[in-house]
Each structure stands twice: as C-alpha cells, then as structure tokens.
Scaffold this motif. Structure first.
Motif, short mmCIF file in Angstrom:
data_model
loop_
_atom_site.label_atom_id
_atom_site.label_comp_id
_atom_site.label_asym_id
_atom_site.label_seq_id
_atom_site.Cartn_x
_atom_site.Cartn_y
_atom_site.Cartn_z
N THR A 121 0.85 -1.18 0.00
CA THR A 121 0.00 0.00 0.00
C THR A 121 0.89 1.24 0.00
OG1 THR A 121 -0.08 0.15 2.43
CG2 THR A 121 -1.80 -1.15 1.35
N THR A 122 0.29 2.37 -0.32
CA THR A 122 0.99 3.64 -0.20
C THR A 122 0.17 4.57 0.68
OG1 THR A 122 -0.04 4.67 -2.16
CG2 THR A 122 1.98 3.39 -2.51
N ARG A 123 0.87 5.55 1.26
CA ARG A 123 0.21 6.60 2.04
C ARG A 123 0.96 7.89 1.82
NH1 ARG A 123 2.60 3.81 6.52
NH2 ARG A 123 1.14 2.15 6.07
N ALA A 124 0.25 8.99 1.75
CA ALA A 124 0.85 10.29 1.47
C ALA A 124 1.30 10.95 2.76
CB ALA A 124 -0.14 11.19 0.74
N ARG A 125 2.43 11.66 2.70
CA ARG A 125 2.86 12.50 3.83
C ARG A 125 2.22 13.86 3.61
NH1 ARG A 125 3.53 11.44 8.77
NH2 ARG A 125 5.05 12.65 9.92
N ALA A 126 1.06 14.04 4.22
CA ALA A 126 0.24 15.22 3.98
C ALA A 126 0.61 16.37 4.89
CB ALA A 126 -1.23 14.86 4.17
#
Length: 337
Positions: A121-126
């Motif tokens: 999976t990926t996740r954004a550094r928001a």
C-alpha cells in the motif's frame, strides 16, 4: 488388550503425525499490529487453509532477525515504512522472490528490482491545515514550511520517527544535504511546540489551537474520521497534498519481504501473492484508509473524497539510501530538543 486396539491406536497416531506434517503455516514478523491486518489474514486462511501467525515487533526487527539467524521462525516481514524495510534488506535478511503474480500486480516503482521486497500500500505524507484559521491549501509545499512566515504555526512528531526520516530523505534526494539541513533548521524554528506524540496528536493540536499546520500520514485522517472520539480533530483540519505544481507529494509504503531463512517458503510466497491481489488490496483500502498499490484497485469512498493527487514518482530505493544521512541532519540541527 487386543491386537485390534493396538492397530487402531497406531492408525490414530499415524493420522495425527500425517496431519501435522501436511499442515501449512506462515510466520510473520510485523511492524503493523495484528488487529489491523487480521481481516486480511483471516480471509487468506479461510480460502487456503494456511494458518498465519503474526508477531508484532514495534522496533528492532532487523536486530531480532540477526540474533535469531537460521533459527528464526519468521517467513515474512511486514513493514510500515521504507526506512524500516531497507534496514532489514540492507542487513541481508531477505531473499529474492521470482513471481509473475507479484510483478504483474505491483508497479516497478514499488518493488525491488531483484525481488527482495514488494510494496502493498501507499500513504501520502500530507500537510494538514486549520479549517478555521487557514483554509484549504492546494498550493502548499514542504519547502515553504521553513519560511519565517510560519513561525509558531507548525506541529510535528519527532524528526527521527521513520515517517519524518523518509520525508527528510526525499528532500535530500531532491535538493541535496546542505539545502535540507537549512530546511530542517527553518522548520524547527517555525514549530509551535517541541516535537511530541504521533501524527494524530498533531491534528488534535490544530483543533486545540496550538498550531495551524501539521505533518501527518494520510491514512490517519481516515482513522480519525471513523472514530467517534477523534472525528472532531479531523473535522478541524483540511488534508492537503503538497508539491502538486512540481515533483508531487512524498509517499511512503507498507511492504512485505521473504526472510532469508524462511522455513515455509511456498506458503509464504502464496501469502505475498494474495496480499498483492484484488481482494486483499480492497480490504487494505477499506480497513486502513490506504491507497492500494495494484493499478486498477480503487481507494475507499472515504479516501476518494479527499481528491486525486500527484505523487512523487521517484523510486523509493532512491529515498531510502539517504535515511542515515537524514537522521544525522535531524541530530545536527537538534530538531527534537
């Protein structure tokens, strides 16, 4: 006792030993807590009959595997960021997997060229911003967080946490070490308080008026929005995806790798392939508010509601190679003090 009794007892023992010999299992060391991946693991076991044993290891997975050596029971490792992943890979604790299924399901950007790890999976550094005091910021960048105009307005967790280390490493890859050190100094000067807590604590700080901006992973936004106690934290902030007008938003990954001394290799590879497939990818998206890595698998409706964004296309191996230098820079500027 009759011979018939002994023959029956012997038959039962043979059946028992045969069943044990035929029983398949996979042993997993995971940075991700068991309850977060349990629905996916349970589905795999139901469909295949293969038992999966998960041991949660918050830190020091590489050191533990080194100590255990050939005696390690671990067949797979699950990591929640690229820094911890590369620590295990760089210590030569994984082995290559040759799987057409994994190659077809996972884009080249998100897997090792030699098959030693695969993203799931990926996740954004928001960058989160206050609804009340700032508003939506589609134009924001990581770089501008060091601008003095943000003095006293930013909250972050420790600069040495792997999520922030990966972001700093991506800055080094983009701009070089000298620029990144200056950026860290500027970011530290703009903090509203000493780095503390986790990503969700930074959003709570926005709600409490401590700061106007915060760094945090995107999936935590979903966690907060679906939690009765934390929903108001999330509703006090917008989620913004930085650097949309240039390189794109930094993304991190969760990933899986086959250990060097895996005892249950065939079953472990079967689990890896399952985790990269449509069913598991949908489960990841719905349960954990992450972005599926397999092309064509949509994020959850909640996550899609945050809008599309351009992600930084650089290979994560290019980011991970700067991780140690990133930690050194964080120490040099005394970011956490």
């Amino acid at each position: 006792m009759s011979n018939k009794f002994f023959l029956s007892a012997a038959a039962l023992l043979v059946t028992s030993f045969t069943s044990q010999a035929l029983a398949e299992e996979v042993n997993v060391y995971s940075n991700r807590q068991d309850f977060l991946i349990k629905p996916i693991i349970d589905t795999f076991t139901k469909e295949t009959g293969i038992d999966v044993n998960v041991v949660f290891i918050k830190d020091g997975m590489g050191e533990r595997l080194q100590r255990e050596g050939r005696l390690s029971p671990a067949d797979l490792v699950l990591t929640v960021d690229v820094s911890r992943l590369m620590d295990v890979v760089d210590k030569d604790l994984t082995q290559s997997v040759d799987s057409k299924v994994l190659e077809e399901n996972i884009p080249a950007q998100y897997r090792d060229a030699d098959g030693k790890w695969f993203a799931l999976t990926t996740r954004a550094r928001a960058i989160y911003s206050s609804v009340e005091r700032v508003g939506k910021r589609d134009d924001i960048t990581y770089e501008e967080l060091a601008d003095p105009k943000y003095k006293g307005k930013i909250c972050t967790r420790s600069g040495k946490h792997p999520y922030n280390v990966a972001l700093t490493a991506s800055m080094i890859d983009e701009h070089g070490a000298e620029y990144t050190k200056t950026w860290l100094e500027g970011l530290k000067a703009n903090l509203a308080r000493k780095p503390q807590g986790g990503d969700r604590d930074q959003v709570k700080a926005i709600k409490d008026g401590v700061c106007d901006y915060a760094l945090g992973n995107s999936y935590y936004y979903g966690v907060m929005l679906t939690d009765d106690k934390q929903r108001e934290w999330a509703e006090s902030a917008y989620i913004n995806f930085p650097n949309q007008n240039d390189r794109g938003t930094h993304v991190n990954i969760s990933a899986v790798a086959l250990t060097k001394h895996a005892k249950n290799k065939d079953a472990a590879v079967q689990l890896m392939e399952f985790l990269s497939g449509d069913e598991a990818q949908h489960l990841y998206a719905s349960a954990n508010h992450e972005y599926p890595v397999k092309p064509g698998v949509e994020p959850s409706e909640l996550v899609k509601g945050w809008g599309d964004f351009k992600s930084d296309p650089r290979p994560l191996t290019d980011v991970a190679k700067h991780a140690k230098q990133a930690v050194q820079l964080v120490d040099e500027v005394q970011y956490d003090l």
